[in-house]
Design a protein around this motif. Sequence first.
Motif, PDB file in Angstrom:
ATOM      1  N   PHE A  82      19.144   0.302   1.823  1.00  0.00           N
ATOM      2  CA  PHE A  82      18.582   0.137   0.638  1.00  0.00           C
ATOM      3  C   PHE A  82      19.783  -0.996   0.011  1.00  0.00           C
ATOM      4  O   PHE A  82      19.128  -1.879  -0.904  1.00  0.00           O
ATOM      5  CB  PHE A  82      18.743   1.355  -0.335  1.00  0.00           C
ATOM      6  N   VAL A  95      12.535   0.551  -4.507  1.00  0.00           N
ATOM      7  CA  VAL A  95      11.710   1.143  -3.340  1.00  0.00           C
ATOM      8  C   VAL A  95      10.283   0.801  -3.454  1.00  0.00           C
ATOM      9  O   VAL A  95       9.779   0.635  -2.492  1.00  0.00           O
ATOM     10  CB  VAL A  95      12.298   2.418  -3.198  1.00  0.00           C
ATOM     11  N   SER A  96       9.811   1.218  -4.495  1.00  0.00           N
ATOM     12  CA  SER A  96       8.213   0.927  -4.754  1.00  0.00           C
ATOM     13  C   SER A  96       7.902  -0.314  -4.478  1.00  0.00           C
ATOM     14  O   SER A  96       6.832  -0.891  -3.818  1.00  0.00           O
ATOM     15  CB  SER A  96       7.808   1.509  -6.005  1.00  0.00           C
ATOM     16  N   TYR A  98       9.262  -2.885  -2.442  1.00  0.00           N
ATOM     17  CA  TYR A  98       9.426  -2.862  -1.033  1.00  0.00           C
ATOM     18  C   TYR A  98       8.362  -2.269  -0.359  1.00  0.00           C
ATOM     19  O   TYR A  98       7.743  -2.961   0.638  1.00  0.00           O
ATOM     20  CB  TYR A  98      10.967  -2.406  -0.379  1.00  0.00           C
ATOM     21  N   VAL A  99       8.111  -1.010  -0.770  1.00  0.00           N
ATOM     22  CA  VAL A  99       6.899  -0.399  -0.107  1.00  0.00           C
ATOM     23  C   VAL A  99       5.396  -1.286  -0.284  1.00  0.00           C
ATOM     24  O   VAL A  99       4.538  -1.170   0.554  1.00  0.00           O
ATOM     25  CB  VAL A  99       6.899   0.998  -0.441  1.00  0.00           C
ATOM     26  N   ILE A 111       4.451   6.751  -3.504  1.00  0.00           N
ATOM     27  CA  ILE A 111       5.556   7.024  -3.994  1.00  0.00           C
ATOM     28  C   ILE A 111       5.742   7.417  -5.321  1.00  0.00           C
ATOM     29  O   ILE A 111       6.538   8.122  -5.797  1.00  0.00           O
ATOM     30  CB  ILE A 111       6.377   5.799  -3.711  1.00  0.00           C
ATOM     31  N   GLU A 224      18.455   5.587  -3.092  1.00  0.00           N
ATOM     32  CA  GLU A 224      17.175   4.483  -3.184  1.00  0.00           C
ATOM     33  C   GLU A 224      17.463   3.706  -4.619  1.00  0.00           C
ATOM     34  O   GLU A 224      16.897   2.817  -4.965  1.00  0.00           O
ATOM     35  CB  GLU A 224      16.045   5.015  -3.252  1.00  0.00           C
ATOM     36  N   TYR A 379      12.139   8.273   1.484  1.00  0.00           N
ATOM     37  CA  TYR A 379      12.943   7.854   2.315  1.00  0.00           C
ATOM     38  C   TYR A 379      12.188   7.258   3.552  1.00  0.00           C
ATOM     39  O   TYR A 379      12.506   6.277   4.102  1.00  0.00           O
ATOM     40  CB  TYR A 379      14.197   8.691   2.558  1.00  0.00           C
ATOM     41  N   GLY A 382      10.395   4.227   2.451  1.00  0.00           N
ATOM     42  CA  GLY A 382      11.198   3.202   2.109  1.00  0.00           C
ATOM     43  C   GLY A 382      12.085   2.539   3.340  1.00  0.00           C
ATOM     44  O   GLY A 382      12.027   1.393   3.164  1.00  0.00           O
ATOM     45  N   THR A 383      12.372   3.555   4.192  1.00  0.00           N
ATOM     46  CA  THR A 383      13.088   2.694   5.381  1.00  0.00           C
ATOM     47  C   THR A 383      12.060   2.171   6.421  1.00  0.00           C
ATOM     48  O   THR A 383      12.541   1.048   7.235  1.00  0.00           O
ATOM     49  CB  THR A 383      13.942   3.936   6.259  1.00  0.00           C
ATOM     50  N   SER A 443      10.065   3.276  -9.371  1.00  0.00           N
ATOM     51  CA  SER A 443      11.142   3.840  -8.634  1.00  0.00           C
ATOM     52  C   SER A 443      12.023   4.499  -9.202  1.00  0.00           C
ATOM     53  O   SER A 443      12.301   4.453 -10.494  1.00  0.00           O
ATOM     54  CB  SER A 443      11.772   2.541  -7.772  1.00  0.00           C
TER      55      SER A 443
END
Length: 444
Positions: A82, A95-96, A98-99, A111, A224, A379, A382-383, A443
């Motif tokens: 992250f 993170v949202s 990125y997803v 998410i 995150e 997670y 996100g990863t 997020s």
Amino acid sequence: MAPRTRPVTAAARPPGQPAGPSSAPAAHGTLTVAQGTALSVGAVLGTGVITLPALAAAVAGPASLVAWAALVLLSVPLAATFAALGARLPDTGGVSTYVRRAFGDRAAGAIGWCFYFAIPVGAPPAAMMAGGYVADVVGGGRATTLVVAVVLILGTAAMNAVGLRLSGRVQLGLAITLALLMLVTMTLAFPHGDPDHLAPFAPHGWGGVATAAALLVWGFAGWEAVAPLSAEYRNPRRDVPRATAVAVGVVGVLYLGLASASVLVLGSSAGQSEAPLSDLMAVALGEGARVLTAVAAVMLTLGTMNAYFAGASRLGAALARDGALPRLLARGSGPGEVPRPSLAVLTLGAGLSLVVAAVLELGLAPLMLLTTGCFTLVYVLGTGAALRLLPRFSPGWWTAAVAFVAALGLLAVNGVHTLWALGIAAASLAYRARGPARVTASSP
């Protein structure tokens, strides 16, 4: 750290443009490495630590230390992933965002649902943890624990209903108080430890260690939160990795130190205690320390619950405003407004969860595992997004690969409780499949 919502505009990624840093010059904030470290530590240290050492010891015995060490090690690639995303793609959506860039709007919406519907299930065990500390002082056992839990849930809802929120400085102050309490406790308690308490090391087998690891996700959720903060740093590419590295070290030392002290000092009774911090303080300073620890536990829990109720209620309203939840919940989604319908859903859900726990005489573990399943699924997504967004085969990409595999492993050891998280994600996809909707980056 409470969930935050920020709208994503079309300018975030023009059609056909591959995901990556914007060509426009980034406007960076004023956050220093020291401030970022404090915020990151505060995001991870939560109420779970006041009870997690006992819960982990109950299911794994002294071998729970292996689970603690495993989660600390997992924090390294997870936090680094992250941090890499935040340094490369500074964005308050976190993170949202990125997803969404990696997998699209529906995955990002899943998410949002996971965070929103994790709160009603996670609030009762958090409140019951504080209740256990009060019961340890005033007596009354489970009845006192449940009464305190009801008061905390209703009190938190009332605070948010009238628009009363604790400032970021107060939240950070509570996190620092928790860190200092942990440090003082293990420093004073360690001299009373006995190595003989490490035997038998794994009385419940290695399956117990896996269960303990799934539970401990509760205490490590928050890495995150580094991503949304990335845009606030003076120099994201340089400062985000530095702050994250220091934060991982601080959190690792505090968690492992407190867990080790619990096992070495309390021995077999560590897994039976509802107030392990109070027990450790009583060993070091006498029985009078229990009152102070109970007060600290209640205040820390109230602060954390207030943050999550505030953020989650606004998240729910934003999701409803953008068509991802029923429109009825959208009222109060504007700046400065109070999202009372969304807050009511959270409160009713938390109350229902607490009633189910009371009637079925459930301990903390079942509801916590349902909640950590949601966090773990976030997670995984996100990863997974990092594997698509970071340069292939770069150091950050390999770190994300390790974190992705580890997150999948945690999802697996969560067992049947994972079905709750997967069900929420599936329900989100089914709801969005009814028609197009605008989306909001949501997020923690």
